[in-house]
Design an enzyme around this catalytic site. Structure first.
Site, PDB file in Angstrom:
ATOM      1  N   MET A   1       0.714  -1.305   0.089  1.00 20.84           N
ATOM      2  CA  MET A   1       0.117   0.079  -0.047  1.00 20.84           C
ATOM      3  C   MET A   1       0.709   1.283  -0.107  1.00 20.84           C
ATOM      4  SD  MET A   1      -2.921  -0.253  -0.697  1.00 20.84           S
ATOM      5  CE  MET A   1      -3.704   1.650  -0.792  1.00 20.84           C
ATOM      6  N   CYS A   2       1.758   1.233   0.701  1.00 19.32           N
ATOM      7  CA  CYS A   2       2.844   2.533   0.836  1.00 19.32           C
ATOM      8  C   CYS A   2       3.303   3.015  -0.394  1.00 19.32           C
ATOM      9  CB  CYS A   2       3.776   2.438   1.926  1.00 19.32           C
ATOM     10  SG  CYS A   2       4.629   1.158   1.562  1.00 19.32           S
ATOM     11  N   THR A   3       3.658   2.012  -1.320  1.00 21.47           N
ATOM     12  CA  THR A   3       4.219   2.172  -2.720  1.00 21.47           C
ATOM     13  C   THR A   3       3.128   2.686  -3.387  1.00 21.47           C
ATOM     14  OG1 THR A   3       5.631   0.129  -2.639  1.00 21.47           O
ATOM     15  CG2 THR A   3       5.006   0.965  -4.822  1.00 21.47           C
TER      16      THR A   3
ATOM     17  N   SER B   1       2.280   6.378  -1.864  1.00 25.70           N
ATOM     18  CA  SER B   1       3.023   7.585  -1.603  1.00 25.70           C
ATOM     19  C   SER B   1       4.531   7.302  -2.693  1.00 25.70           C
ATOM     20  CB  SER B   1       3.345   7.894  -0.304  1.00 25.70           C
ATOM     21  OG  SER B   1       3.475   6.647   0.259  1.00 25.70           O
ATOM     22  N   MET B   2       4.592   6.238  -3.138  1.00 22.91           N
ATOM     23  CA  MET B   2       5.807   6.022  -3.808  1.00 22.91           C
ATOM     24  C   MET B   2       5.860   5.171  -4.767  1.00 22.91           C
ATOM     25  SD  MET B   2       8.937   5.251  -0.969  1.00 22.91           S
ATOM     26  CE  MET B   2       7.841   4.819   0.527  1.00 22.91           C
TER      27      MET B   2
END
EC number: 6.2.1.64
Lengths: 518, 488
Positions: free
Chosen positions: B261-263, B266-267
């Site tokens: 999810m973080c990818t 936001s990334m």
């Protein structure tokens, strides 16, 4: 940026296969004209698997009339076609599968065509000969070999499937290897990569940046540290690689209590040490291509594969310092977008630069043989450079070579051919023949073995089994071969993926197969 | 002079196979008499079926290719095989085959079976025809787009192969029950979903009859399973209760990896990350086609919207490579497919159906893998049964947890464990003599009511050491029994 929002119905129809061989592969298919000899079940099953993906056109050559038996195992013949010409009947029902394809038929036996106008066969991208007697496929093989046209021989005999590919030289740029190693150049970083790594001040980064620096840069940084302590030598054996991994691990940030932080990028770096430090070199397959005669001696007749190969070779020997043009891709890895994209662009830009240099070499080469520079496109050269480590050339011997291996099934098929030559029929077709043909077939086997001086014992069971088959062509075996042969044909036409070289045998009794190079 | 033993020895060194091969008397009975089958319901008449829309006036020679394998003795036949002219009659008049799926594999299977002598074939498929099917599902034409696959496929084959009677079922496999499945001699699957395979596997296992702990071979319905993906494929033979089942080898189907999810949030780095961002985060937020309108990968308007937004997202991060094709591929989790691989795998499966139905040859034992990216490669091996398989071992599954572990941990284990890979398990147990649902996800009101249990400990829930938990899930038609062992 182009916004192609509307897909044509062809694009939609072929979507699932375009994802495998791309639009250019599809184009090659749609420009191809394939010839099928004999619309038996095996033949029509092969063609079905070429018509469905959109082959440009096909021509069926078949002088036979449809029999009741033919209709029984062939999805593309119906009882209403009994007595009619088989080429025509099959063409109708195959054509109906896909309106994009144009189907033709010639109501003639291949032998007649070979007698009267062998150049008939020169027009095809590929000729597929199915259930042919030996004498015919030998003749055809000779004609096609001279014309430099690929020839695929297929046969279903009882529960055995057989394919033989005959093509002088088949080049493959896009072999699509599974699990290819990355081209990262960590052992020999090019200037732009060195500069980029240098510009990253890893040791003084805030945690957020430190944890989101691509592992490639992490490895590069720690490699520098290693070099300073190891006389600029790469970690070579397991022990040194392990020490190097520890060096990287020691660089993981710790919190106030001294416990290591969770830095996934560093874990990735550690995991990749094994392969990331592999020495960059030209793979042996590509080296072999560079050393081939066709690469060395470029003429105005040389296919673009060899012209570009020569150009890449020139690059390797000069600007490349012994290395291929940079591939330009990196795997995904834990990193923030900005750092990743910047690093990716370093590799991409270098790849483009290298490809441009290769282009210059190719241009000069073309000029030297009096050909215009547009003879090879930028696209072609870029694709070639990107795949330089995976190039393949397949050369299959012509049929006139001596069988020197020991596969029983292959020997049995050759013996069957011999039987046909002697008796003008196949063994065991009718029930009453099965017993008496066993001995006759055995004689054929023995004479074959003798002729090729093969000291092999072919068990009686196989001779019995092949008499039992009575030249039957059961549909499921024909269908298996239909899928196998069609995909090989697509490989030949698109020059993508690697064709088999050169003999394939399928045993439906055991569901096993083998490929031999004869 | 049969030398089938030698052939058997040559290919199969395994005792289990010999047992299996000999222990199928039902098929032998089926082979030589046209009578009643043990697994028929009480009071039913034997299946004497007339040939459907075809009468027996086949033309001369129609089955010549097939007959050679049924009417002639041979050195490599199955030990039970005896040449007979009745075998073909059995195939045509009595043998009932069920084909699951009328897609890439299903179309090929129907053709292969029809041209091998089978006449009574049922086919189940819940889908309708899409234009992207047409490059390989050759029983369908552009005019058929939107119609049920099973029905169009059946019509085509019945029309093309005289005498064949394919019966379509435009249904989910879960919509059919035991009494439906029990009527078939062999089931052959051409599915594109592991969940569906496991369900089918579970259904056939549930039909097995054990007397005093001994399996009654006449209750075994062989399952032939085929799968393809691009240029790779596999074909396997499963004898439920005797050989490795789907769940025994669940590790061969690793769970799908999703991007973190973080990818996505936001990334992003790859074009795929951009598409997933739009699909997972932006769509629910912006509801571009109305409240509650779910993203439909088959709706070009939806995909167009996702594509545009993905381009915007990519531009923000200087990511190249977002195309319409890529967008649709990510949203629909598209797996590339061609006619040739499906032809090969279906053919291998159909050959096995023929072998088992006629005892003509020893069946595949038991798993074949195929790949024609580089030349043609096959590998044949015997997949082994798992001693404690959650589907076929009949052994209650072991669960080891601390009494202070929360129910959520048990739920996570059921879904994440590689050998279980459940999708949305419902856990029930007996407490104080009464059946109690601990947690159930699939009915909203029950989910809400039982959700607090997830944060309670097993001890708090009143569970004891040795407690039996019954777990239901979409991956199996029967509940799976687990035994809770408290560790300290």
């Amino acid at each position: 940026k182009t916004m192609t929002d509307h897909k044509t119905s062809k694009e939609q129809k072929y979507d699932r296969q375009l994802r495998l061989w791309g639009d250019h592969g599809q184009e090659a298919l749609e420009n191809a004209h394939v010839c099928l000899i004999n619309a038996t079940a095996t033949g029509t099953e092969i063609l079905k698997n070429l018509v469905l993906p959109g082959i440009g056109s096909f021509t069926i050559v078949d002088g036979h009339k449809v029999s009741g038996e033919d209709v029984g195992n062939n999805f593309f013949l119906t009882s209403s076609s009994i007595g009619k010409n088989r080429a025509q009947a099959a063409t109708e029902l195959l054509q109906e599968l896909n309106g994009d394809v144009s189907g033709n038929f010639v109501e003639e036996s291949p032998d007649k065509l070979l007698d009267n106008s062998p150049e008939f066969f020169h027009r095809f991208s590929l000729v597929i000969g199915v259930q042919l007697p030996e004498s015919t496929y030998l003749r055809l093989g000779s004609v096609l070999w001279e014309a430099g046209a690929p020839f695929l021989i297929c046969r279903t005999y009882g529960l055995i499937g057989y394919m033989r590919l005959i093509v002088k030289e088949h080049t493959v740029v896009e072999s699509h290897p599974d699990n290819a190693l990355e081209d990262l150049r960590l052992d020999q970083p090019f200037t732009e990569l060195k500069n980029h790594v240098e510009s990253c001040d890893l040791d003084n980064m805030e945690k957020k940046d430190h944890s989101h620096t691509p592992w490639i840069i992490v490895v590069a940084k720690y490699l520098e540290k290693w070099y300073s302590e190891h006389n600029s030598q790469l970690p070579k054996n397991y022990k040194e690689k392990e020490a190097f991994r520890q060096l990287i691990r020691a660089g993981i940030l710790t919190n106030e209590n001294g416990t290591p932080e969770d830095e996934e990028n560093f874990e990735e770096a550690i995991k990749n040490v094994n392969t990331a430090l592999n020495p960059t070199k030209v793979p042996s397959g590509t080296e072999g291509i560079f050393n081939a005669e066709q690469c060395e001696n470029i003429t105005s007749q040389s296919p673009s594969f060899w012209v570009i190969a020569h150009g890449v070779r020139d690059f390797v020997r000069n600007e490349g310092n012994g290395n291929l043009p940079v591939r330009g891709t990196i795997p995904d890895m834990i990193a923030d977008s900005d750092k990743f994209i910047k690093l990716q662009n370093v590799y991409r830009d270098k790849a483009m630069k290298d490809a441009a240099v290769v282009s210059k070499h190719v241009e000069a080469l073309l000029q030297s043989v009096g050909k215009p520079p547009e003879s090879t496109s930028e696209q072609e050269i870029k694709l070639f450079c990107k795949n330089a480590a995976f190039l393949r050339v397949v050369r299959c011997r012509s049929l006139f070579s001596i069988c020197d291996s020991e596969m029983v099934l292959y020997l049995m098929l050759r013996s069957i051919d011999r039987f046909y030559q002697q008796h003008s029929r196949y063994p065991g077709v009718y029930n009453y023949q099965v017993e008496e043909d066993i001995n006759k077939l055995k004689l054929c086997v023995n004479s074959l073995l003798q002729e090729y001086s093969l000291n092999v014992n072919v068990k009686d069971d196989y001779i019995h089994e092949f008499c039992r088959y009575g030249a039957a062509e059961p549909h499921t075996v024909a269908a298996f071969l239909g899928g196998s042969a069609a995909q090989e044909a697509i490989k030949i036409i698109t020059h993508q993926f690697v064709p088999f070289n050169n003999t394939f045998l399928y045993n439906a009794m055991s569901q096993t197969s083998a490929t031999f190079q004869l | 002079m049969k030398n089938s033993r030698e052939f058997q020895n040559f290919y199969f060194e395994n005792d289990v196979v010999r047992q299996v091969v000999i222990a199928l008397p039902r098929h032998k009975v089926a082979h030589f008499t046209l009578n009643v089958y043990d697994n028929m319901a009480e009071g039913e008449e034997p299946m004497v079926v007339d040939g459907g829309n075809g009468d027996r006036s086949d033309w001369q020679g129609q089955w010549d290719h097939v007959k050679k394998f049924l009417e002639r003795a041979g050195p490599f036949t199955h030990p039970d095989f005896e040449p007979s002219t009745e075998s073909l009659q059995f195939l045509m008049d009595t043998c009932k085959i069920l084909v699951i799926g009328a897609g890439g594999l299903g179309c090929e299977l129907l053709k292969d079976l029809a041209l091998s002598g089978f006449r009574h074939i049922h086919v189940v498929d819940m889908d309708t025809i899409d234009i992207s099917n047409l490059n390989r599902q050759f029983l369908f034409r552009p005019k058929d787009v939107g119609r049920p696959k099973a029905e169009v496929a059946a019509d085509f084959v019945n029309d093309r192969v005289l005498g064949c009677n394919v019966v379509p079922h435009f249904k989910k496999i879960q919509d059919l029950d035991e009494s439906f499945y029990r009527q078939f001699h062999i089931v052959v699957c051409g599915l594109d979903s592991v969940v569906a395979r496991r369900w089918m596997n579970g259904m056939l296992l549930s039909l097995l009859i054990y007397e005093d702990g001994v399996l009654d071979p006449s209750s075994i319905i062989p399952l032939i399973d085929g799968g393809t993906e691009g240029f790779k494929g596999n074909a396997r033979v499963i004898l439920p209760g005797m050989t490795a089942c789907i769940d025994c080898t669940l590790e061969l189907y690793p769970p799908q990896i999703n991007f973190p999810m973080c990818t996505i949030a936001s990334m992003p780095r790859l074009p795929e990350h951009c598409v997933e961002y739009v699909r997972i985060l932006l769509w629910p937020k912006e509801k571009p086609f109305g409240d509650g309108e779910a993203l439909d990968g088959d709706d070009p308007k939806h995909i167009q919207w996702v594509y545009q937004k993905s381009l915007d997202r990519a531009a923000e991060f200087s990511i190249t490579g977002v195309t319409y094709r890529l967008t649709q591929g990510v949203v629909k989790r598209i797996i590339p497919a061609v006619a040739s691989t499906n032809a090969v795998i279906a053919a291998a499966c159909a050959t096995e159906v023929f072998k088992i139905a006629t005892s003509a040859y020893v069946p595949l034992n038991n798993y074949m893998v195929f790949n024609d990216v580089d030349g043609l490669y096959t590998y044949t091996f015997e997949a082994e049964r798992k001693e404690n398989c959650s589907a076929c071992s009949q052994v209650p599954q072991d669960l080891q947890f601390l009494p202070s572990a929360k129910l959520q941990e048990v739920l996570d284990y059921l879904t994440e464990n590689a050998s279980l890979q459940m999708k949305s398990p419902a856990i029930t147990t007996t407490l104080d003599g009464k059946n109690k649902t601990l947690y159930l996800q699939t009915v909203a009101s029950i989910e809400e009511r039982t959700r607090p249990n997830l944060s309670k400990t097993l001890k708090e829930l009143g569970l004891v050491d040795g407690q039996e938990l019954a777990v239901a899930d979409v991956t199996t038609p029967q509940t799976v029994l687990f035994k809770l062992n408290f560790i300290s």
